[in-house]
Enzyme design. Structure first.
Site, short mmCIF file in Angstrom:
data_model
loop_
_atom_site.label_atom_id
_atom_site.label_comp_id
_atom_site.label_asym_id
_atom_site.label_seq_id
_atom_site.Cartn_x
_atom_site.Cartn_y
_atom_site.Cartn_z
N LYS A 13 0.83 -1.21 0.00
CA LYS A 13 0.00 0.00 0.00
C LYS A 13 0.87 1.27 0.00
O LYS A 13 0.65 2.17 -0.81
CB LYS A 13 -0.94 0.02 1.23
N ARG A 88 -10.05 0.53 8.70
CA ARG A 88 -9.56 -0.81 9.02
C ARG A 88 -10.57 -1.62 9.82
O ARG A 88 -10.31 -2.78 10.13
CB ARG A 88 -8.32 -0.67 9.88
N ARG A 127 11.63 -5.46 4.87
CA ARG A 127 11.45 -4.03 4.54
C ARG A 127 12.48 -3.17 5.28
O ARG A 127 12.78 -3.39 6.45
CB ARG A 127 10.03 -3.60 4.92
P1 AP5 Z 1 0.46 0.73 8.73
O1 AP5 Z 1 1.62 1.60 8.76
O2 AP5 Z 1 -0.76 1.13 7.98
O3 AP5 Z 1 0.96 -0.70 8.32
P2 AP5 Z 1 0.25 -1.90 7.54
O4 AP5 Z 1 -1.13 -1.76 7.10
O5 AP5 Z 1 0.52 -3.06 8.43
O6 AP5 Z 1 0.96 -1.90 6.21
P3 AP5 Z 1 2.47 -1.86 5.98
O7 AP5 Z 1 2.98 -0.47 6.07
O8 AP5 Z 1 3.14 -2.90 6.82
O9 AP5 Z 1 2.54 -2.44 4.50
P4 AP5 Z 1 2.25 -1.79 3.10
O10 AP5 Z 1 1.05 -2.46 2.51
O11 AP5 Z 1 2.25 -0.30 3.15
O12 AP5 Z 1 3.52 -2.33 2.32
P5 AP5 Z 1 4.81 -1.58 1.73
O13 AP5 Z 1 4.45 -0.77 0.55
O14 AP5 Z 1 5.59 -0.92 2.80
O15 AP5 Z 1 -0.04 0.45 10.23
C1 AP5 Z 1 0.85 0.13 11.26
C2 AP5 Z 1 0.10 0.03 12.58
O16 AP5 Z 1 -0.52 1.30 12.89
C3 AP5 Z 1 -1.08 -0.97 12.62
O17 AP5 Z 1 -0.62 -2.28 12.92
C4 AP5 Z 1 -1.96 -0.36 13.72
O18 AP5 Z 1 -1.45 -0.66 15.01
C5 AP5 Z 1 -1.80 1.14 13.49
N1 AP5 Z 1 -2.83 1.68 12.58
C6 AP5 Z 1 -2.62 2.26 11.36
N2 AP5 Z 1 -3.79 2.63 10.80
C7 AP5 Z 1 -4.77 2.26 11.68
C8 AP5 Z 1 -6.19 2.34 11.64
N3 AP5 Z 1 -6.85 2.86 10.59
N4 AP5 Z 1 -6.88 1.86 12.73
C9 AP5 Z 1 -6.24 1.34 13.80
N5 AP5 Z 1 -4.89 1.22 13.87
C10 AP5 Z 1 -4.16 1.67 12.82
O19 AP5 Z 1 5.60 -2.87 1.18
C11 AP5 Z 1 6.13 -3.85 2.06
C12 AP5 Z 1 7.49 -4.32 1.55
O20 AP5 Z 1 7.31 -5.05 0.32
C13 AP5 Z 1 8.47 -3.19 1.21
O21 AP5 Z 1 9.75 -3.56 1.58
C14 AP5 Z 1 8.36 -3.03 -0.32
O22 AP5 Z 1 9.57 -2.57 -0.90
C15 AP5 Z 1 8.02 -4.45 -0.77
N6 AP5 Z 1 7.10 -4.48 -1.92
C16 AP5 Z 1 6.00 -3.69 -2.11
N7 AP5 Z 1 5.37 -4.03 -3.26
C17 AP5 Z 1 6.08 -5.08 -3.80
C18 AP5 Z 1 5.92 -5.85 -4.99
N8 AP5 Z 1 4.91 -5.65 -5.85
N9 AP5 Z 1 6.83 -6.83 -5.22
C19 AP5 Z 1 7.87 -7.05 -4.36
N10 AP5 Z 1 8.06 -6.33 -3.22
C20 AP5 Z 1 7.18 -5.35 -2.95
#
Ligand code: AP5
Ligand code: ZN
Length: 215
Positions: A13, A88, A127
């Site tokens: 995302k 969420r 990551r």
């Molecule tokens: P948040 O920061 O929103 O984390 P998340 O949803 O767990 O998502 P991530 O940031 O882990 O993943 P992403 O989908 O953004 O992936 P990314 O692009 O980095 O939330 C963190 C915490 O905050 C929650 O657990 C909660 O406690 C709290 N919170 C936040 N919002 C909330 C809400 N609305 N309500 C309640 N609590 C809340 O990619 C991941 C990795 O994969 C990177 O290294 C990237 O380089 C790699 N990658 C990406 N795409 C690809 C691809 N196509 N192929 C290969 N590698 C790839």
């Protein structure tokens, strides 16, 4: 363009959000980023959020909804926005509906990025994030040239505290219980578009941009 990016932790995302907001020139609203900023600044909100985030749990709805509501009322959201990581829960989705209704605007599209569980864990654990500019890398799938230095600004790369295998597994479980039902919620409204998030980063970006340009 008023869009939501849905998807489990590590689906991509944040990576795709960077591309979309540049393409459409809209603000990127990531609740996770807002909480991490507050943790860094040592605010009261940050202290509260940290307790939940480090355990892989969701921050309580009432805290999150108030923040997003304030943010959406700012002037730069007048012509659109991209929500990343919000809503969420069903409570958050219904609260968002009400905020948008009061603003007299509607969502254009909800993009759901799908990725298999084992791959999600691999992605989150590998990551690396730049401490200076926030750019995201992956040690295997999207490496920076030097393993601990950002290609874009030469800042130091670090790992998020909630990116341990244990916490990621918990975050995925929470996603399955609390957030996944929103897929049906938005499908029923005719807003959902599913994108295969296991394709290469640039291919995923192209597919999302194509869908959003059709609106
Ligand atoms: P948040 O920061 O929103 O984390 P998340 O949803 O767990 O998502 P991530 O940031 O882990 O993943 P992403 O989908 O953004 O992936 P990314 O692009 O980095 O939330 C963190 C915490 O905050 C929650 O657990 C909660 O406690 C709290 N919170 C936040 N919002 C909330 C809400 N609305 N309500 C309640 N609590 C809340 O990619 C991941 C990795 O994969 C990177 O290294 C990237 O380089 C790699 N990658 C990406 N795409 C690809 C691809 N196509 N192929 C290969 N590698 C790839
Ligand atoms: Zn950087």
């Amino acid at each position: 363009m008023r869009t939501i990016l849905l998807g489990p932790p590590g689906a991509g995302k944040g990576t795709q959000a960077e591309v979309i907001v540049n393409e459409f020139n809209i603000p990127h609203i990531s609740t996770g980023d807002i909480f991490r900023y507050n943790i860094k600044q040592g605010t009261e909100l940050g202290l509260k959020a940290k307790e939940y985030m480090n355990q892989g749990l969701l921050v309580p709805d009432e805290l999150v909804v108030a923040i997003v509501e304030d943010r959406l009322k700012q002037k730069d959201c007048e012509n659109g926005f991209l929500l990343d990581g919000f809503p969420r829960t069903a409570v958050q989705a219904e609260a968002l509906d009400e905020v948008l209704r009061n603003m007299g605007v509607q969502l254009n599209r909800v993009i759901n990025i799908e990725v298999d569980k084992q791959m999600l864990i691999k992605r989150a654990v590998g990551r690396r994030i730049c401490k200076e500019c926030g750019a995201t890398f992956h040690i295997e799938f999207n490496p920076s040239e030097k393993v601990d230095t950002c290609d874009k600004c030469k800042g130091n790369l670090h790992q998020r505290e909630d990116d341990t295998e244990e916490t990621v597994t918990k975050r995925i479980e929470v996603y399955m219980n609390e957030t996944k039902p929103l897929i049906d919620y938005y499908r029923a409204k005719g807003l959902l578009e599913v994108i295969d998030g296991e394709l290469p980063i640039t291919v995923v970006s192209e597919k999302i941009i194509k869908v959003l340009k059709e609106d």
